[in-house]
Write a protein that holds these residues in place. Sequence first.
Motif, PDB file in Angstrom:
ATOM      1  N   ASP A 105      -1.598  -2.476  -3.371  1.00  0.00           N
ATOM      2  CA  ASP A 105      -1.884  -1.309  -4.226  1.00  0.00           C
ATOM      3  C   ASP A 105      -2.891  -0.327  -3.633  1.00  0.00           C
ATOM      4  O   ASP A 105      -3.343   0.577  -4.331  1.00  0.00           O
ATOM      5  N   ALA A 106      -3.267  -0.491  -2.386  1.00  0.00           N
ATOM      6  CA  ALA A 106      -4.226   0.433  -1.764  1.00  0.00           C
ATOM      7  C   ALA A 106      -3.532   1.757  -1.434  1.00  0.00           C
ATOM      8  O   ALA A 106      -2.294   1.828  -1.382  1.00  0.00           O
ATOM      9  N   LEU A 111      -4.487  -5.475   1.044  1.00  0.00           N
ATOM     10  CA  LEU A 111      -4.195  -4.046   0.891  1.00  0.00           C
ATOM     11  C   LEU A 111      -3.193  -3.764  -0.231  1.00  0.00           C
ATOM     12  O   LEU A 111      -2.670  -2.655  -0.335  1.00  0.00           O
ATOM     13  N   ILE A 171      -9.034   4.518   3.245  1.00  0.00           N
ATOM     14  CA  ILE A 171      -8.311   3.549   2.426  1.00  0.00           C
ATOM     15  C   ILE A 171      -9.018   3.432   1.091  1.00  0.00           C
ATOM     16  O   ILE A 171     -10.202   3.109   1.029  1.00  0.00           O
ATOM     17  N   PRO A 225       0.831  -1.201   0.000  1.00  0.00           N
ATOM     18  CA  PRO A 225       0.000   0.000   0.000  1.00  0.00           C
ATOM     19  C   PRO A 225       0.871   1.259   0.000  1.00  0.00           C
ATOM     20  O   PRO A 225       2.034   1.219   0.409  1.00  0.00           O
ATOM     21  N   LYS A 226       0.283   2.341  -0.468  1.00  0.00           N
ATOM     22  CA  LYS A 226       0.967   3.631  -0.461  1.00  0.00           C
ATOM     23  C   LYS A 226       0.324   4.496   0.624  1.00  0.00           C
ATOM     24  O   LYS A 226      -0.862   4.386   0.883  1.00  0.00           O
ATOM     25  N   ASN A 277      -9.042   1.176  -1.852  1.00  0.00           N
ATOM     26  CA  ASN A 277      -8.570  -0.184  -2.077  1.00  0.00           C
ATOM     27  C   ASN A 277      -9.055  -0.714  -3.424  1.00  0.00           C
ATOM     28  O   ASN A 277     -10.238  -1.008  -3.585  1.00  0.00           O
ATOM     29  N   ILE A 305      -3.520   4.707   1.483  1.00  0.00           N
ATOM     30  CA  ILE A 305      -3.935   5.119   2.826  1.00  0.00           C
ATOM     31  C   ILE A 305      -3.811   6.638   2.873  1.00  0.00           C
ATOM     32  O   ILE A 305      -2.741   7.188   2.613  1.00  0.00           O
TER      33      ILE A 305
END
Length: 112
Positions: free
Chosen positions: A79-80, A77, A95, A9-10, A97, A82
Amino acid sequence: MTLTLTLPPKVTDRAFARLAEINEASGEAKALRVAVEGGGCSGFQYDIRLDEPTEDDMVLEGQGQKVVVDSVSLPFLADAVIDYSEELIGARFTIENPNASSSCGCGTSFSM
């Protein structure tokens, strides 16, 4: 054989900045834990809270702050994004997603 690469995630600069404000106000240096649990009105729900990192966490760092995701939640998660959002209905970590096929109006529950 196809190899699928999943990216972690980013975390946006806005989310790191808000975490820094929270930690400064509390006088502590906690990480923001983002986890996925079974339940909620759509099958899965996010658990977002301040916590200490553990050995099996992926640690995402920025602006001197840490966001942690446990190894079980990580595939949910991939490639999600935040983020932190301030709207008329309130301010909260959010998020985005791409793995969720649908989500609930509450913003914390989703299905895959």
